[in-house]
Scaffold this motif. Sequence first.
Motif, PDB file in Angstrom:
ATOM      1  N   LYS A 104       9.310  27.561  51.953  1.00 50.21           N
ATOM      2  CA  LYS A 104       9.210  26.864  50.667  1.00 50.21           C
ATOM      3  C   LYS A 104       8.226  25.698  50.691  1.00 50.21           C
ATOM      4  O   LYS A 104       7.538  25.433  49.696  1.00 50.21           O
ATOM      5  N   CYS A 148      10.337  35.711  51.591  1.00 49.68           N
ATOM      6  CA  CYS A 148       9.549  34.511  51.291  1.00 49.68           C
ATOM      7  C   CYS A 148       8.555  34.191  52.412  1.00 49.68           C
ATOM      8  O   CYS A 148       7.419  33.799  52.152  1.00 49.68           O
ATOM      9  N   THR A 156      15.824  42.746  49.292  1.00 45.92           N
ATOM     10  CA  THR A 156      14.887  43.838  49.587  1.00 45.92           C
ATOM     11  C   THR A 156      15.664  45.143  49.770  1.00 45.92           C
ATOM     12  O   THR A 156      16.718  45.166  50.416  1.00 45.92           O
ATOM     13  N   ASP A 204      19.380  38.559  59.010  1.00 49.13           N
ATOM     14  CA  ASP A 204      20.404  38.647  57.961  1.00 49.13           C
ATOM     15  C   ASP A 204      19.789  38.602  56.559  1.00 49.13           C
ATOM     16  O   ASP A 204      18.699  38.036  56.368  1.00 49.13           O
ATOM     17  N   SER A 205      20.548  39.089  55.603  1.00 45.67           N
ATOM     18  CA  SER A 205      20.123  38.970  54.208  1.00 45.67           C
ATOM     19  C   SER A 205      20.099  37.498  53.817  1.00 45.67           C
ATOM     20  O   SER A 205      20.913  36.706  54.301  1.00 45.67           O
ATOM     21  N   VAL A 263      18.022  35.087  54.540  1.00 45.10           N
ATOM     22  CA  VAL A 263      17.464  34.061  55.445  1.00 45.10           C
ATOM     23  C   VAL A 263      16.039  33.658  55.041  1.00 45.10           C
ATOM     24  O   VAL A 263      15.521  32.642  55.509  1.00 45.10           O
ATOM     25  N   ASP A 284       8.540  43.968  55.692  1.00 37.88           N
ATOM     26  CA  ASP A 284       9.607  43.069  55.262  1.00 37.88           C
ATOM     27  C   ASP A 284      10.853  43.928  55.048  1.00 37.88           C
ATOM     28  O   ASP A 284      10.961  44.647  54.057  1.00 37.88           O
ATOM     29  N   THR A 285      11.788  43.842  55.988  1.00 37.54           N
ATOM     30  CA  THR A 285      12.926  44.768  55.976  1.00 37.54           C
ATOM     31  C   THR A 285      14.106  44.204  55.176  1.00 37.54           C
ATOM     32  O   THR A 285      14.158  43.007  54.897  1.00 37.54           O
ATOM     33  N   PHE A 310       4.907  30.635  47.673  1.00 43.05           N
ATOM     34  CA  PHE A 310       6.355  30.836  47.754  1.00 43.05           C
ATOM     35  C   PHE A 310       6.787  31.515  46.458  1.00 43.05           C
ATOM     36  O   PHE A 310       6.541  30.983  45.373  1.00 43.05           O
ATOM     37  N   GLY A 348      17.914  43.006  54.752  1.00 43.98           N
ATOM     38  CA  GLY A 348      18.975  42.466  55.599  1.00 43.98           C
ATOM     39  C   GLY A 348      20.324  43.089  55.306  1.00 43.98           C
ATOM     40  O   GLY A 348      21.199  43.144  56.164  1.00 43.98           O
ATOM     41  N   ASN A 384      14.248  29.462  59.584  1.00 36.45           N
ATOM     42  CA  ASN A 384      13.650  29.158  58.270  1.00 36.45           C
ATOM     43  C   ASN A 384      14.530  28.179  57.478  1.00 36.45           C
ATOM     44  O   ASN A 384      15.680  27.950  57.819  1.00 36.45           O
ATOM     45  N   LYS A 385      13.963  27.606  56.428  1.00 31.37           N
ATOM     46  CA  LYS A 385      14.611  26.672  55.484  1.00 31.37           C
ATOM     47  C   LYS A 385      14.763  25.264  56.064  1.00 31.37           C
ATOM     48  O   LYS A 385      15.725  24.552  55.761  1.00 31.37           O
ATOM     49  N   THR A 401      13.254  35.875  44.143  1.00 33.38           N
ATOM     50  CA  THR A 401      13.259  37.106  44.955  1.00 33.38           C
ATOM     51  C   THR A 401      14.571  37.835  44.722  1.00 33.38           C
ATOM     52  O   THR A 401      15.569  37.234  44.346  1.00 33.38           O
ATOM     53  N   GLU A 402      14.519  39.121  44.969  1.00 35.92           N
ATOM     54  CA  GLU A 402      15.747  39.907  44.938  1.00 35.92           C
ATOM     55  C   GLU A 402      15.926  40.529  46.307  1.00 35.92           C
ATOM     56  O   GLU A 402      14.944  40.640  47.060  1.00 35.92           O
TER      57      GLU A 402
END
Length: 229
Positions: free
Chosen positions: A178, A46, A63, A39-40, A42, A86-87, A56, A89, A146-147, A60-61
């Motif tokens: 991060k 990063c 992709t 998903d976008s 996630v 890096d695709t 890190f 999302g 992640n996170k 970011t914007e």
Amino acid sequence: MTSSSNDAAQSLTSSVDLSTSSLELSIQTRIFKIIVIGDSNVGKTCLTFRFTGGSFPDKTEATIGVDFREKAVEIEGETIKVQVWDTAGQERFRKSMVEHYYRNVHAVVFVYDVTKMASFRNLQTWIEECNGHRVSASVPRVLVGNKCDLVDQIQVPSNMALKFADAHNMLLFETSAKDPRESQNIDSIFMSLACRLKAQRSLLYRDVEREDGRVRLTQETETKSSCPC
Ligand SMILES: Nc1nc2c(ncn2[C@@H]2O[C@H](COP(=O)(O)OP(=O)(O)OP(=O)(O)O)[C@@H](O)[C@H]2O)c(=O)[nH]1
Ligand SMILES: [Mg+2]
């Protein structure tokens, strides 16, 4: 032969030698294409940044299409180029690129955000998309939550993620792009895939195929001794 034609012949020989050795070098450096899907928001950008750049990103914007990042790694004395795709999302930024993502892919990293249950539930859709693009079952896949630094906001319990990973024959990594202490863990996501690929694939590229009028090289696969990673 005159001296000048000798010189010319010599310089021709050395230029032939030079181009032969650079050709050999480029043939010998294997490239593993690993795509990062999910998903976008996630944290795909990063995570790939952490692996290839070691840091890190401050900002970011979303992709658009795809960003390529590469890192040369050494496995059992062989230098291998890990090419990370890096695709995007967001559907609107990825739809024209999807075919390219999956073409000749060597390994897939599925990412969800441990603080967003929806991103975990959507993994099923990402897996279906991947299977729908004829990605062979022998292409290794891993799952990344992640996170994990956001400890108070975790929504996806580890045991639930583990069960899902087991059911889909994937390894699970829970991490944080991060947190700098997680840097080695992130390296091991990509290194574990590279090691598996090295063990699976032979050095030789062969079988020139034609596809859409373009020439493409395919890799021969063979069973080799397993990598210690
Ligand atoms: N707390 C925390 N924030 C993170 C982590 N990884 C990424 N982020 C943040 O999450 C947001 C989205 O990160 P990206 O890497 O751009 O997400 P993406 O998956 O690439 O998104 P798309 O390109 O739209 O698909 C950014 O604000 C990042 O700073 C993490 O491990 N911990
Ligand atoms: Mg991104």
